[in-house]
Design an enzyme around this catalytic site. Structure first.
Site, PDB file in Angstrom:
ATOM      1  N   SER A   1      43.743  27.334  38.532  1.00 32.71           N
ATOM      2  CA  SER A   1      43.807  28.796  38.562  1.00 32.71           C
ATOM      3  C   SER A   1      43.993  29.397  37.176  1.00 32.71           C
ATOM      4  CB  SER A   1      44.921  29.228  39.531  1.00 32.71           C
ATOM      5  OG  SER A   1      44.903  30.608  39.760  1.00 32.71           O
TER       6      SER A   1
ATOM      7  N   ASP B   1      40.759  35.796  37.036  1.00 33.89           N
ATOM      8  CA  ASP B   1      41.380  34.644  36.389  1.00 33.89           C
ATOM      9  C   ASP B   1      40.461  33.442  36.525  1.00 33.89           C
ATOM     10  OD1 ASP B   1      41.747  34.219  39.103  1.00 33.89           O
ATOM     11  OD2 ASP B   1      43.711  33.296  38.871  1.00 33.89           O
TER      12      ASP B   1
ATOM     13  N   ASP C   1      40.030  30.904  38.473  1.00 34.86           N
ATOM     14  CA  ASP C   1      39.350  30.565  39.726  1.00 34.86           C
ATOM     15  C   ASP C   1      38.977  31.799  40.534  1.00 34.86           C
ATOM     16  OD1 ASP C   1      41.932  31.208  40.585  1.00 34.86           O
ATOM     17  OD2 ASP C   1      41.934  29.700  42.171  1.00 34.86           O
TER      18      ASP C   1
ATOM     19  N   ASP D   1      40.547  34.285  41.990  1.00 34.59           N
ATOM     20  CA  ASP D   1      41.236  34.812  43.171  1.00 34.59           C
ATOM     21  C   ASP D   1      42.190  35.946  42.818  1.00 34.59           C
ATOM     22  OD1 ASP D   1      43.262  33.352  41.959  1.00 34.59           O
ATOM     23  OD2 ASP D   1      43.855  32.264  43.769  1.00 34.59           O
TER      24      ASP D   1
END
Length: 452
Positions: free
Chosen positions: A108, A247, A249, A251
């Site tokens: 992430s 960000d 990833d 999400d």
């Protein structure tokens, strides 16, 4: 017995250090594959499980993808490879393609040297705790590779990006488009670099992409939702209408308006709730976290909307939403949940929801947030002796009670122990920064004296 590897958001750590090593990840793939193969009804149907693997742009993703693929194959599970794909994209594709599970290789918002493994169930939701426990139990068993004719097969899902782009666009009202809007889209050199610019461009926007040149080492490095200064500068320099920060990833979402002002997840939650009220006439409730700014809670309650605080983490926000049958929740960091649009937080979809709200209202973000001014926060981390009994201290209790009484209705106190070190986090919010500072320092002093 607690879980050894799975945290609140999968398994995560520094690459090369346990558990993020190729040998462990291979065994993890095998263990997950065996759990999937033994699911109720699976053996009777004779159908071979199929999983989808997506990843972000970290250099270690290739190594871990190969290890996961080998583990699943050894367990007799077929694999589809999506390549670089946002975490919510893997969740969507797993559900849409009726697959057995989805797996994301990502850490992430963390730096490139970290990585992690996160699983989604067939319905695009995070795995239940009991399934994660079964996977951990299988990790202790020896790897018994399937016979050659029972090995899982692997193939690329060539149209993964196109499928996800179309899904994202489908969440934007057909009556609207983005023609005439100039958007700066910051993809954090991460998983969304191939899809996010296309989504907004195909809806008509003039897109200026930044953070779209991943090299394996630059994910989240000075760009994206964890470093929004780059986006703020780009919006002003390009005279853009809006900036969108994702960000690594994709999400999370933060938004920057034409003046360069940054809006966090707390503020965007309020905007989305107000839009739903204007559209549907009522929103029963919304979920934030222990860290959600008190001003947002006050504003939502004034609008007739119930507000509930979950523990920090989008997993807990999701649990509260499902328990109550509500749709909207968020964290200040930018995890935004809209369960009538997606089963998980999705930065691109959340951005489209914000854009739709602006289109419907004809207002700017600042105008939609008129009357909502975030309360100043004061956070003090107080180091204690390991094992110190701060909860049993009468002096600390008196300091907290005094602050809460003084702030009644105009602020709040939050005391949280760190889960990783002997530190007590003292946070106070108040309408005036001086009040927040004064009460936080008084509580921190009491903690220091009581736990010295």
């Amino acid at each position: 017995m607690g879980r050894r590897y799975f945290g609140t958001d999968g398994i995560r750590g520094k690459v090369g250090d346990a558990p993020i090593t190729p040998d462990f990840v291979l065994r993890l793939g095998y263990a997950a594959g065996k759990v999937l193969a033994s699911a109720p009804g699976r053996a009777a149907s004779g159908a071979r499980p199929t999983v989808l693997i997506g990843k972000d742009t970290r250099v270690s993703g290739y190594m871990l993808e190969a290890a996961l693929e080998a583990g699943f194959s050894a367990a007799g599970v077929d694999v589809m490879l999506a390549g670089p794909m946002p975490t919510p994209g893997v969740a969507y594709l797993t559900r849409a393609l009726r697959l057995s599970a989805g797996v994301v290789i990502s850490a992430s918002h963390n730096p490139y040297h970290d990585n992690g493994i996160k699983f989604f169930s067939a319905d695009g939701n995070k795995l239940p705790d009991e399934i994660e426990a079964k996977i951990e139990a299988w990790l202790d068993k020896p790897l018994d590779c399937a016979a050659s004719d029972g090995l899982g097969k692997a193939r690329r899902l060539d149209d993964a990006a196109g499928r996800y782009i179309e899904f994202c666009k489908s969440t934007f009202p057909a009556a609207f488009d983005l023609r005439g809007m100039k958007l700066v889209v910051d993809c954090a050199h991460g998983a969304a670099y191939q899809v996010a610019p296309h989504v907004f461009h195909e809806l008509g926007a003039d897109v200026i992409p930044i953070g779209v040149a991943p090299n394996g080492f630059n994910i989240n490095d000075g760009v994206g939702a964890t470093a929004p200064d780059a986006l703020m500068r780009a919006v002003r320099a390009n005279h853009a209408d809006l900036g969108i920060a994702l960000d690594g990833d994709a999400d999370r979402l933060l938004v920057v308006d034409h003046t360069g002002r940054l809006y966090n997840g707390d503020e965007l939650l309020y905007v989305l709730v107000k839009d739903r009220i204007a559209t549907n006439g009522q929103v029963e409730g919304a979920v934030g976290t222990l860290m959600t700014n008190f001003a947002v809670e006050v504003a939502l309650k004034e609008a007739g909307v119930q507000f509930v605080r979950a523990a920090v983490g989008d997993r807990y926000v999701l649990e509260q939403l499902r328990e109550r049958g509500w749709q909207l929740g968020a964290e200040g960091s930018g995890h935004i949940l809209s369960l009538d649009r997606h089963s998980t937080g999705d930065g691109i979809v959340s951005a489209l929801l914000v854009l739709a709200a602006l289109k419907r209202s004809g207002k700017t973000l600042a105008q939609m947030l008129e009357g909502v001014t975030l309360f100043p926060q004061k956070l003090i981390n107080v180091r204690m002796k390991p094992g110190a009994d701060w909860k049993g201290s009468e002096a600390i209790r008196r300091a907290i009670d005094s602050a809460e009484q003084a702030l009644s209705g105009s602020g709040r106190v939050l005391i949280r122990a760190s889960g990783t070190e002997p530190v007590l986090r003292v946070m106070v919010e108040a309408r005036q920064a001086t009040d927040a500072n004064r009460h936080a320092e008084a509580i921190a002093d009491a903690v220091k004296q009581a736990t010295a």
